[in-house]
Design a protein around this motif. Structure first.
Motif, PDB file in Angstrom:
ATOM      1  N   GLY A  47       4.997  -7.746   0.745  1.00 25.63           N
ATOM      2  CA  GLY A  47       4.811  -6.547   1.567  1.00 25.63           C
ATOM      3  C   GLY A  47       3.789  -6.728   2.662  1.00 25.63           C
ATOM      4  O   GLY A  47       2.773  -7.397   2.479  1.00 25.63           O
ATOM      5  N   ASN A  48       4.126  -6.149   3.804  1.00 27.71           N
ATOM      6  CA  ASN A  48       3.130  -5.932   4.847  1.00 27.71           C
ATOM      7  C   ASN A  48       2.621  -4.531   4.544  1.00 27.71           C
ATOM      8  O   ASN A  48       3.191  -3.550   4.972  1.00 27.71           O
ATOM      9  N   LEU A  49       1.572  -4.510   3.711  1.00 32.66           N
ATOM     10  CA  LEU A  49       1.130  -3.252   3.120  1.00 32.66           C
ATOM     11  C   LEU A  49       0.472  -2.320   4.123  1.00 32.66           C
ATOM     12  O   LEU A  49      -0.237  -2.780   5.008  1.00 32.66           O
ATOM     13  N   PRO A  50       0.668  -1.015   3.910  1.00 36.63           N
ATOM     14  CA  PRO A  50      -0.147  -0.074   4.679  1.00 36.63           C
ATOM     15  C   PRO A  50      -1.603  -0.229   4.242  1.00 36.63           C
ATOM     16  O   PRO A  50      -1.881  -0.248   3.043  1.00 36.63           O
ATOM     17  N   PHE A  51      -2.539  -0.358   5.206  1.00 35.19           N
ATOM     18  CA  PHE A  51      -3.958  -0.557   4.851  1.00 35.19           C
ATOM     19  C   PHE A  51      -4.448   0.555   3.935  1.00 35.19           C
ATOM     20  O   PHE A  51      -5.250   0.314   3.042  1.00 35.19           O
ATOM     21  N   SER A  52      -3.948   1.773   4.169  1.00 38.06           N
ATOM     22  CA  SER A  52      -4.467   2.928   3.421  1.00 38.06           C
ATOM     23  C   SER A  52      -4.164   2.839   1.926  1.00 38.06           C
ATOM     24  O   SER A  52      -4.831   3.485   1.139  1.00 38.06           O
ATOM     25  N   VAL A  53      -3.165   2.065   1.538  1.00 35.90           N
ATOM     26  CA  VAL A  53      -2.853   1.968   0.106  1.00 35.90           C
ATOM     27  C   VAL A  53      -3.101   0.577  -0.468  1.00 35.90           C
ATOM     28  O   VAL A  53      -3.018   0.389  -1.679  1.00 35.90           O
ATOM     29  N   SER A  54      -3.431  -0.390   0.416  1.00 41.52           N
ATOM     30  CA  SER A  54      -3.470  -1.773  -0.090  1.00 41.52           C
ATOM     31  C   SER A  54      -4.517  -1.980  -1.185  1.00 41.52           C
ATOM     32  O   SER A  54      -4.236  -2.624  -2.191  1.00 41.52           O
ATOM     33  N   THR A  55      -5.734  -1.413  -1.029  1.00 37.21           N
ATOM     34  CA  THR A  55      -6.760  -1.646  -2.049  1.00 37.21           C
ATOM     35  C   THR A  55      -6.442  -0.909  -3.354  1.00 37.21           C
ATOM     36  O   THR A  55      -6.404  -1.548  -4.414  1.00 37.21           O
ATOM     37  N   PRO A  56      -6.146   0.428  -3.322  1.00 38.26           N
ATOM     38  CA  PRO A  56      -5.780   1.056  -4.610  1.00 38.26           C
ATOM     39  C   PRO A  56      -4.568   0.405  -5.264  1.00 38.26           C
ATOM     40  O   PRO A  56      -4.500   0.283  -6.480  1.00 38.26           O
ATOM     41  N   LEU A  57      -3.636  -0.068  -4.432  1.00 35.89           N
ATOM     42  CA  LEU A  57      -2.424  -0.675  -4.983  1.00 35.89           C
ATOM     43  C   LEU A  57      -2.732  -1.993  -5.689  1.00 35.89           C
ATOM     44  O   LEU A  57      -2.247  -2.229  -6.802  1.00 35.89           O
ATOM     45  N   ILE A  58      -3.564  -2.829  -5.077  1.00 36.92           N
ATOM     46  CA  ILE A  58      -3.836  -4.122  -5.723  1.00 36.92           C
ATOM     47  C   ILE A  58      -4.665  -3.894  -6.998  1.00 36.92           C
ATOM     48  O   ILE A  58      -4.452  -4.567  -8.014  1.00 36.92           O
ATOM     49  N   ILE A  59      -5.545  -2.894  -6.991  1.00 36.04           N
ATOM     50  CA  ILE A  59      -6.315  -2.622  -8.218  1.00 36.04           C
ATOM     51  C   ILE A  59      -5.379  -2.136  -9.326  1.00 36.04           C
ATOM     52  O   ILE A  59      -5.458  -2.573 -10.470  1.00 36.04           O
ATOM     53  N   LYS A  60      -4.433  -1.279  -8.941  1.00 35.29           N
ATOM     54  CA  LYS A  60      -3.452  -0.798  -9.931  1.00 35.29           C
ATOM     55  C   LYS A  60      -2.639  -1.981 -10.481  1.00 35.29           C
ATOM     56  O   LYS A  60      -2.429  -2.111 -11.685  1.00 35.29           O
ATOM     57  N   TRP A  61      -2.184  -2.876  -9.583  1.00 33.99           N
ATOM     58  CA  TRP A  61      -1.386  -4.010 -10.037  1.00 33.99           C
ATOM     59  C   TRP A  61      -2.211  -4.984 -10.869  1.00 33.99           C
ATOM     60  O   TRP A  61      -1.701  -5.603 -11.809  1.00 33.99           O
ATOM     61  N   LEU A  62      -3.510  -5.131 -10.542  1.00 32.47           N
ATOM     62  CA  LEU A  62      -4.357  -6.013 -11.371  1.00 32.47           C
ATOM     63  C   LEU A  62      -4.469  -5.429 -12.783  1.00 32.47           C
ATOM     64  O   LEU A  62      -4.384  -6.167 -13.769  1.00 32.47           O
ATOM     65  N   GLU A  63      -4.605  -4.116 -12.861  1.00 31.90           N
ATOM     66  CA  GLU A  63      -4.656  -3.494 -14.205  1.00 31.90           C
ATOM     67  C   GLU A  63      -3.313  -3.685 -14.920  1.00 31.90           C
ATOM     68  O   GLU A  63      -3.270  -3.975 -16.116  1.00 31.90           O
ATOM     69  N   ASN A  64      -2.216  -3.560 -14.151  1.00 30.30           N
ATOM     70  CA  ASN A  64      -0.880  -3.810 -14.728  1.00 30.30           C
ATOM     71  C   ASN A  64      -0.784  -5.253 -15.248  1.00 30.30           C
ATOM     72  O   ASN A  64      -0.186  -5.500 -16.296  1.00 30.30           O
ATOM     73  N   ILE A  65      -1.362  -6.209 -14.513  1.00 29.68           N
ATOM     74  CA  ILE A  65      -1.323  -7.619 -14.954  1.00 29.68           C
ATOM     75  C   ILE A  65      -2.060  -7.731 -16.297  1.00 29.68           C
ATOM     76  O   ILE A  65      -1.570  -8.334 -17.253  1.00 29.68           O
ATOM     77  N   SER A  66      -3.229  -7.095 -16.350  1.00 25.42           N
ATOM     78  CA  SER A  66      -4.037  -7.183 -17.566  1.00 25.42           C
ATOM     79  C   SER A  66      -3.297  -6.591 -18.770  1.00 25.42           C
ATOM     80  O   SER A  66      -3.407  -7.097 -19.893  1.00 25.42           O
TER      81      SER A  66
END
Ligand code: SAM
Length: 345
Positions: free
Chosen positions: A140-159
């Motif tokens: 994804g060419n992520l929207p800046f406004s969601v990129s940080t919350p999204l990666i934190i959510k996905w990192l938690e999903n990875i865990s």
């Protein structure tokens, strides 16, 4: 003798250019959805190459917009591309693209922050966590406004091996504001080392791929953009619950320029602060004079283990938040307030 076998490859038929699609559907970029489009197919092809081979792969693209990156993913040979786009103005253009690639492109009008990706792909693609990554990529060419919350959510999903990671160690190729990309990949003692560096690197191999100058986007954002590739690790470098690790890291980085001990003290109620911080530092065997940016992931692991041990011995410690203690103290100092912070009549 038979000649070399030809590899069947899919190419999209001639289509209007992305610039023409934007004009055709009157797709003015909306600032509040962080819309900055990439029209240069050489750049979108280059982003897609960072994901590795996409031949016959399943892919989820975040925020396809007018569909430049989408075309590059299809041209790279993806067999099943699911795109999730929040802005309904893009849906007709994406449907047009879907007709040009029969059976290959599924268009979802939705929000990636709530979309259930664990239901988006067939179970047969699932690989065991210890196995190679599944043939599923998130790009994804992520929207800046969601990129940080999204990666934190996905990192938690990875865990927790949930969301896109029910299929195994799904790889991610994503764009971020350059400064965020630098934080994600920053090594110990570098200036950009931050909470995000630790959270990403304890769970993934994180690779900085290349930088796209802001001028390549329409409209041009204020900043340059970094492309980052993530592969979840078979064995996370810290084996404690995500929320616990996040709490330790958040506190450690509270006072970035001070010694790490200062932030660690804030994990404990005021009355036991110095004593328990001392016990935690001793048990973790981490030099208390190091700055937060100088801590390695093994240092953070030792701190998380020591904190977890203290939590098991001190009921209520895990949920303790120094801000809440400060808030109550502040309320109690106000005239006419009771000891639990409520106002007396
Ligand atoms: N991929 C396109 C490109 O490279 O030209 C567009 C990129 S633009 C930076 C971000 C896209 O994400 C926009 O199309 C925007 O509408 C979409 N978007 C924004 N927030 C979203 C969300 N929460 N879920 C899904 N899409 C979103």
């Amino acid at each position: 003798m038979a000649g070399p076998r030809k590899i069947a490859s899919f190419r999209l038929p001639p289509l209007p250019t992305i610039g023409e699609v934007i004009k055709l559907y009157n797709l003015r970029a909306e600032k509040q959805l962080s819309q900055n489009f990439l029209l240069d197919m050489r750049l979108t092809d280059k982003i897609v190459r960072q994901a590795g081979s996409l031949r016959d792969a399943h892919v989820c693209e975040v925020g396809p917009g007018p569909g430049g990156l989408t075309r590059s993913i299809l041209n790279a040979g993806a067999a099943d591309l699911l795109v999730v786009e929040k802005d309904n103005r893009f849906i007709p253009g994406l449907k047009l693209l879907s007709e040009a690639a029969p059976g290959k492109l599924r268009v979802v009008h939705g929000d990636i922050l709530t979309y259930r990706m664990d239901r988006g792909f067939p179970d047969v693609i699932t690989k065991a966590w210890e196995d190679d990554p599944p043939d599923l990529h998130i790009i994804g060419n992520l929207p800046f406004s969601v990129s940080t919350p999204l990666i934190i959510k996905w990192l938690e999903n990875i865990s927790n091996r949930t969301g896109p990671f029910v299929y195994g160690r799904t790889r991610l190729t994503l764009t971020f504001q350059k400064e965020v990309a630098e934080r994600l990949t920053a090594s110990t003692a570098s200036r950009q080392r931050s909470r995000l560096s630790i959270m990403a690197q304890y769970l993934c191999t994180v690779k900085s791929c290349f930088t796209i100058p802001g001028r390549a986007f329409i409209p041009k954002p204020e900043v340059d953009v970094g492309v980052v590739h993530f592969t979840p690790l078979v064995q996370p470098q810290i084996q404690k619950p995500f929320k616990l690790v996040e709490k330790v890291v958040r506190n450690v980085f509270q006072f970035r320029r001070k010694r790490c001990r200062k932030g660690i003290e804030m994990l404990f109620p005021e009355a036991q602060r110095l004593e328990l911080a001392e016990v935690m530092m001793r048990e973790a065997d981490v030099d208390p004079t190091l700055r937060p940016t100088e801590l390695s992931i093994p240092d953070i692991r030792a701190l998380a283990d020591a904190y977890s041990h203290l939590c098991s011995e001190n009921q209520g410690l895990l949920t303790y938040d120094f801000r809440e203690e400060l808030r109550l103290k502040h309320l109690n100092r106000r005239p006419g307030s009771s000891s639990n912070g409520t106002q007396q009549p």
